[in-house]
Design an enzyme around this catalytic site. Structure first.
Site, short mmCIF file in Angstrom:
data_model
loop_
_atom_site.label_atom_id
_atom_site.label_comp_id
_atom_site.label_asym_id
_atom_site.label_seq_id
_atom_site.Cartn_x
_atom_site.Cartn_y
_atom_site.Cartn_z
N ARG A 46 0.80 -1.18 -0.13
CA ARG A 46 -0.17 -0.08 0.08
C ARG A 46 0.75 1.35 -0.16
NH1 ARG A 46 -1.30 1.57 4.71
NH2 ARG A 46 -2.02 -0.45 5.56
N TYR A 98 -18.66 16.40 -13.45
CA TYR A 98 -19.20 15.07 -13.32
C TYR A 98 -20.15 14.75 -12.10
CZ TYR A 98 -18.88 10.08 -12.66
OH TYR A 98 -19.46 8.76 -12.31
N ASP A 170 -9.70 19.33 -12.37
CA ASP A 170 -10.00 17.98 -12.78
C ASP A 170 -9.54 18.07 -14.41
OD1 ASP A 170 -10.84 15.69 -14.06
OD2 ASP A 170 -12.53 15.39 -12.59
N LYS A 195 -10.15 7.29 -18.17
CA LYS A 195 -10.40 7.75 -19.53
C LYS A 195 -9.29 8.10 -20.60
CE LYS A 195 -14.20 8.59 -16.84
NZ LYS A 195 -14.83 7.43 -16.75
O1 P1T Z 1 -14.75 6.79 -12.97
P1 P1T Z 1 -13.82 7.29 -12.24
O2 P1T Z 1 -12.64 6.74 -12.46
O3 P1T Z 1 -14.05 7.07 -10.71
O4 P1T Z 1 -13.82 8.65 -12.43
C1 P1T Z 1 -14.57 9.84 -12.03
C2 P1T Z 1 -14.72 11.10 -13.07
C3 P1T Z 1 -14.03 12.12 -12.39
N1 P1T Z 1 -13.90 13.10 -13.31
C4 P1T Z 1 -14.35 13.36 -14.46
C5 P1T Z 1 -14.25 14.59 -15.26
C6 P1T Z 1 -15.05 12.11 -14.94
O5 P1T Z 1 -15.64 12.27 -16.09
C7 P1T Z 1 -15.31 11.00 -14.17
C8 P1T Z 1 -15.98 9.80 -14.64
N2 P1T Z 1 -16.88 9.86 -15.66
C9 P1T Z 1 -17.70 9.21 -16.18
C10 P1T Z 1 -17.70 7.83 -15.87
C11 P1T Z 1 -18.39 9.60 -17.21
O6 P1T Z 1 -19.07 8.93 -18.03
O7 P1T Z 1 -18.53 10.86 -17.50
#
Ligand code: P1T
Length: 385
Positions: A46, A98, A170, A195
């Site tokens: 960890r 988001y 972000d 992403k």
């Molecule tokens: O899904 P995760 O890896 O936990 O990320 C969250 C997140 C954070 N910031 C942005 C701008 C995001 O688009 C997302 C996750 N978004 C999607 C799953 C979506 O389809 O928009």
């Protein structure tokens, strides 16, 4: 080093004991110690892992930052950044983030005494309106998910720093290839690596990057103390993907521009949201702020557009075959989604109306396929509108 060289090499070197060119997956939970507290720099999985460290160094280089910390998801990255704060502190967050980010601040951190305001951060006057002496962090998404509204990062950094608050960005939607907020004055950048950074829709992950040693020290502490860390295999997959980030982003950007222009020319579509379009109200800011490492502007792979209502959107979406109907974005394969019922379903209907997120809105995450095939697919959907 040049950006593409860093994408392929930063954080990586042939493995010492075998010469393996590719950083191995160090799939271990713990490390042998020669004597109590005598070890090779690793104690427990960890706390540290060589595959994770290689990924962190690679992504720090791509964001033009010094320190990076990897997490098990984008939300774990956001959650850990929010733990830099204390109960009673006030956070201002972009209203059209988001849905999961808004849900996290509203429904989780509020329980711990964090005060939160969601405002349109494209207008500094909105920040002045809600700013208080307890305001410690501005959490910005630019462009926003899913309406592609931009915030001026250089102006926001100056505004926050005059008031001793942190600017957190972000940067998931642009990827570090098309936007590097640390260079514009942000204190912390985070991504859902799920992403564009991973880009193959096969890992969920997150990363937090900073240039400030005192923030880095606290993030390293929290990464270990809270423990929302990614697996070595997931780190390895993401590290494999970042080698092609520049290539993928260029193809995605070119495809998205062609598709946005196609959509805009179709009379069945009411409005197209894409910062590369000449009539986007913030195109000038996009041209200044969203630049690849060689100085060329880029607008990314996310496009949204309005159809008249949910029923029409549903008819359109059932006519689409090549774009997969799914949440997420940033992969080599194109996805399509209906934010109201999918990614932003957790945002209350009244709030969605307030920020202009209509029930007929459709969001595209453009991939690297042949653009003619993608347009033919959208045409099939539009025949049903
Ligand atoms: O899904 P995760 O890896 O936990 O990320 C969250 C997140 C954070 N910031 C942005 C701008 C995001 O688009 C997302 C996750 N978004 C999607 C799953 C979506 O389809 O928009």
């Amino acid at each position: 080093m040049g950006y593409q060289t860093d994408a392929v090499h930063a954080g990586q070197h042939p493995e010492e004991s075998t010469g393996a060119v590719i950083t191995p997956i160090f799939q271990t939970a713990t490390y042998a110690q020669e004597a109590p507290a005598v070890h090779k720099g690793y104690e427990y999985g960890r706390t540290g892992n060589p595959t994770r460290l290689a990924l962190e160094q690679n992504l720090a280089a791509l964001e033009r930052g010094k320190f990076a910390y990897a997490f098990g998801s984008g939300m774990a990255a956001t959650a850990t950044v929010s733990q830099l704060l204390r109960g009673g502190d006030h956070v201002i967050c972009t209203a059209n983030v988001y849905g999961g980010t808004a849900r996290y601040f509203r429904q989780v951190m509020a329980q711990f005494g964090l005060q939160i305001d969601l405002v349109d951060t494209s207008q500094i006057a909105n920040l002045e309106r809600v700013w208080r002496k307890e305001t410690k962090m501005l959490f910005v998404e630019t462009p926003t998910n899913p309406l592609l509204i931009l915030s001026d990062l250089r102006a926001l950094a100056a505004f926050c720093h005059d008031r001793q608050a942190l600017l957190v960005v972000d940067n998931t939607f642009m990827s570090p290839y098309f936007q590097r907020p640390l260079e514009l004055g942000a204190d912390i950048v985070l991504h859902s690596t799920t992403k564009f950074i991973n880009g193959h829709s096969d890992v969920v992950g997150g990363i937090v990057i900073t240039n400030r040693p005192e923030i880095a020290e606290r993030l390293a502490f929290l990464q270990n103390a809270v423990g929302a860390v990614p697996s070595p295999f997931d780190c390895w997959l993401i590290l494999r993907a970042t080698k092609t980030l520049p290539l993928r982003m260029r193809q995605i950007n070119a495809n998205a521009m062609t598709i946005a222009e196609f959509l805009q020319s179709d009379r069945r579509i009411q409005k197209v949201y894409y910062p590369g379009l000449k009539n986007h109200p913030q195109r000038e800011l996009a041209l200044r702020q969203q630049l690849d490492p060689y100085g060329q502007p880029g607008f990314g792979g996310m496009i949204s557009f309005d159809l008249p209502d949910f029923e029409t959107a549903k008819r359109f979406l059932t006519g689409i075959k090549l774009f997969t109907l799914a949440e997420s974005l940033g992969g080599v394969e194109s996805l399509i989604c209906h934010p109201t019922s999918m990614t932003h379903a957790s945002v209350p209907a009244e709030e969605r109306r307030r920020i202009g997120l209509s029930d007929g809105l459709v969001r595209l995450a453009v991939g690297i396929e042949d653009v003619e095939d993608l347009i033919a697919d959208l045409e099939h959907g539009l025949e049903r509108v």
